[in-house]
Design a protein around this motif. Structure first.
Motif, PDB file in Angstrom:
ATOM      1  N   MET A 182    -104.465 -65.876  34.417  1.00 39.11           N
ATOM      2  CA  MET A 182    -105.039 -65.650  35.730  1.00 39.11           C
ATOM      3  C   MET A 182    -106.470 -65.151  35.652  1.00 39.11           C
ATOM      4  O   MET A 182    -107.324 -65.578  36.377  1.00 39.11           O
ATOM      5  N   ILE A 220    -100.991 -53.678  40.242  1.00 42.07           N
ATOM      6  CA  ILE A 220    -101.728 -54.846  40.726  1.00 42.07           C
ATOM      7  C   ILE A 220    -102.925 -55.104  39.801  1.00 42.07           C
ATOM      8  O   ILE A 220    -103.695 -54.185  39.502  1.00 42.07           O
ATOM      9  N   GLU A 237    -102.420 -56.269  36.718  1.00 40.02           N
ATOM     10  CA  GLU A 237    -101.894 -56.291  35.356  1.00 40.02           C
ATOM     11  C   GLU A 237    -100.787 -57.328  35.241  1.00 40.02           C
ATOM     12  O   GLU A 237    -100.090 -57.626  36.207  1.00 40.02           O
ATOM     13  N   PHE A 238    -100.584 -57.833  34.040  1.00 40.20           N
ATOM     14  CA  PHE A 238     -99.605 -58.896  33.820  1.00 40.20           C
ATOM     15  C   PHE A 238     -98.222 -58.325  33.530  1.00 40.20           C
ATOM     16  O   PHE A 238     -97.243 -58.701  34.160  1.00 40.20           O
ATOM     17  N   THR A 239     -98.159 -57.399  32.568  1.00 39.46           N
ATOM     18  CA  THR A 239     -96.852 -56.828  32.243  1.00 39.46           C
ATOM     19  C   THR A 239     -96.572 -55.637  33.161  1.00 39.46           C
ATOM     20  O   THR A 239     -97.475 -55.103  33.799  1.00 39.46           O
TER      21      THR A 239
END
Lengths: 235, 312
Positions: free
Chosen positions: B1, B281, B283-285
């Protein structure tokens, strides 16, 4: 999930007013591309960072919603066929059903990967403990045999009746799917309610037609008016 | 992203930089438009006024703040719709001037405060706080405001005041979400008096150095960083000191899911989902949720001896 009836019409003949083989192939290709549009739309937005502040939530939500939408479209084929007399619509149903499975698989994969990061202990706990996940997961498990049996060879192997009995579980799957959505929303049930109403109409139409059919069969056969019928009485 | 573009590979040519005269010209244009049509006042969703001097606070988190874009576009504010992007989209007609807040109840000097007086009531501080939503996501927001205690002291609470009730705006003409009976409008919240007087509890009037936008609860809202986000009542119109525990909107809506306290607690799940982890919000993990949202050192003692499973 359902495919065309296993008994194909004899070669060379096709039902009156139906599309030609070529037209049907064109319709199927078009439908295939249409069913891929939601995927393309969201992929494009994802790659352009247009899915908002929480893209993973957006993807989870979209894949779930498109599963439900396509499921309702699949269930609309039979009533639509009945109302319009376009019997060839049934030839599109298998593809729709398989796309339901496709989007459901994306939805499940999003949960397993992007929500739980393959923490199997947590996933197991979630499935057992969270009713909305329990029903969602059950719906997916029930979809698997339907997807696997959406092939002519499997239908021949199962036999039409058994295949049909198996595929009736799509009604339960649809109900579970809507319940899954209903139970996950925090407060505003407008959207799940819309899905529930459409599903109720689609299932209700079937129940009503079935009841009509049952009554027709039970009703004493009246002779056409104006004709004298001599009853045959055994002597 | 997140696609990182190497800045060195694409140097910004001087020709691409807007000349000062041009951007000054744009500002004059906007100012003129503002004077003519009061455009800035009409659409609080897009225009924010800069706040004056703001002090740093030792109570601020050192974590990286969430992008402003996310903070102002991903909101729960059901009075403007239940979708996350609805508030920013639907708050255009909401007016935050003139605005008054009534502070009364069990106090010696009940008073009505105008918003511009509130802005000058106490020195504005920057409080960078974690914000954990009950839905399982979180942000880090640089709020601008002052302790709620500063306001309450002005009205001189009586000894009999045990709770504080917060009532928020409910204007059908400008808040389209009120058309649906999703919650019992107006939205109400409540705190125990010691929670309300706690130095971490603030009234926010801005974020990122600018006045709040409507979607974030303009012109002023409550922020209680160790509680789930919904406790932070937005667009306050009334603050009342009482001797009884006030009814709160989410508790009325679903008492088994949302308690009066609603302290962030990874041990006590929402009946329908886990509260053990959260997605920050941007962040991926996911990350583990902390007891009291990481503010246990400051506030855990307020609840000493209480069964937090019962008082969720």
């Amino acid at each position: 999930m359902r495919a065309a009836a296993p008994t194909a019409p004899p070669p060379g003949r096709r039902p009156p007013h139906g599309p030609s083989a070529l037209q049907l192939a064109a319709a199927k290709s078009a439908l295939f591309l249409i069913c891929l549009l939601p995927l393309g739309w969201y992929l494009n937005r994802l790659l352009n960072d247009q899915l908002g502040a929480n893209p993973i939530e957006a993807i989870t939500r979209a894949s779930g919603e498109w599963t439900l939408r396509l499921l309702l479209v699949t269930l609309a084929i039979t009533p639509l066929r009945r109302l319009t007399g376009w019997h060839w619509l049934i030839r599109l149903r298998r593809m729709l059903g398989l796309f339901v499975f496709f989007y459901a698989s994306l939805h499940l994969a999003t949960y397993l990967w992007l929500d739980q990061f393959f923490d199997w202990a947590a996933i197991g706990k979630d499935i057992l403990k969270r009713p909305f996940i329990t029903v969602g997961f059950a719906a997916y498990l029930l979809l698997v045999p339907l997807a696997l049996s959406s092939h002519n060879a499997v239908i021949r192997w199962l036999g039409g009746r058994r295949w049909q009995a198996l595929h009736r579980s799509i009604y339960a799957i649809a109900v579970l799917g809507v319940v899954h959505f209903w139970w996950l929303v925090k407060r505003d049930i407008t959207e799940p309610l819309i899905y529930a109403l459409i599903l109720a109409a689609l299932l209700g139409a079937r129940a009503w037609w079935r009841e009509q059919e049952r009554r027709r069969q039970l009703a004493p056969r009246r002779p056409p008016a104006g004709k004298t019928v001599i009853p045959i009485v055994p002597r | 992203m997140l696609i990182r573009i190497n800045q060195d590979a694409h140097p910004i040519a001087p020709s691409e930089i807007t000349p000062e005269s041009l951007y000054r010209g744009r500002r004059n244009f906007i100012r003129a438009a503002g004077l003519g049509a009061a455009a800035l006042a009409v659409s609080p969703a897009f225009a924010a006024a800069k706040l004056g001097a703001i002090q740093k606070s030792p109570l601020s988190s050192t974590e990286a703040p969430t992008a402003l874009k996310s903070v102002i576009s991903y909101n729960n504010f059901y009075e403007f719709g239940t979708g996350k992007e609805d508030p920013a989209r639907n708050a255009g007609r909401f007016k935050t001037r003139p605005w008054t807040v009534r502070v009364d109840g069990l106090c010696a000097k009940p008073r009505t405060f105008a918003i511009d007086d509130l802005l000058k009531l106490a020195p504005l501080e920057e409080r960078i706080y974690r914000m954990r939503c009950v839905e399982g996501w979180s942000m880090v927001i640089p709020w601008n405001g002052f302790p709620l205690a500063s306001l309450l002291k002005q009205v001189e609470p009586l000894g009999s005041a045990k709770f504080v009730e917060f009532v928020t705006a409910a204007d059908r003409a400008t808040m389209p979400g009120l058309a649906l009976p999703v919650l019992d409008w107006p939205y109400t919240e409540g705190l125990r008096i010691d929670e309300a007087m706690h130095p971490l509890t603030i009234l926010a009037l801005g974020l990122y150095g600018e006045e709040l936008l409507a979607q974030n609860g303009a012109p002023l809202r409550l922020v209680v960083p160790w509680k789930y986000g919904f406790k932070g009542a937005k667009s306050l119109v009334s603050i009342r000191l009482t001797d009884k525990q006030p009814a709160t909107a989410w508790n009325i809506a679903a008492p088994n899911e949302y308690g009066f306290y609603s302290n962030v607690n990874p041990e006590v799940d929402h009946p329908r989902w886990s509260q053990a982890s959260e997605r920050r919000i941007g962040e991926f993990t996911k990350r583990k949720t902390l007891p009291f949202n990481g503010y246990a050192d400051h506030v855990a003692r307020l609840y000493a001896g209480m069964d937090l499973r019962k008082f969720y």
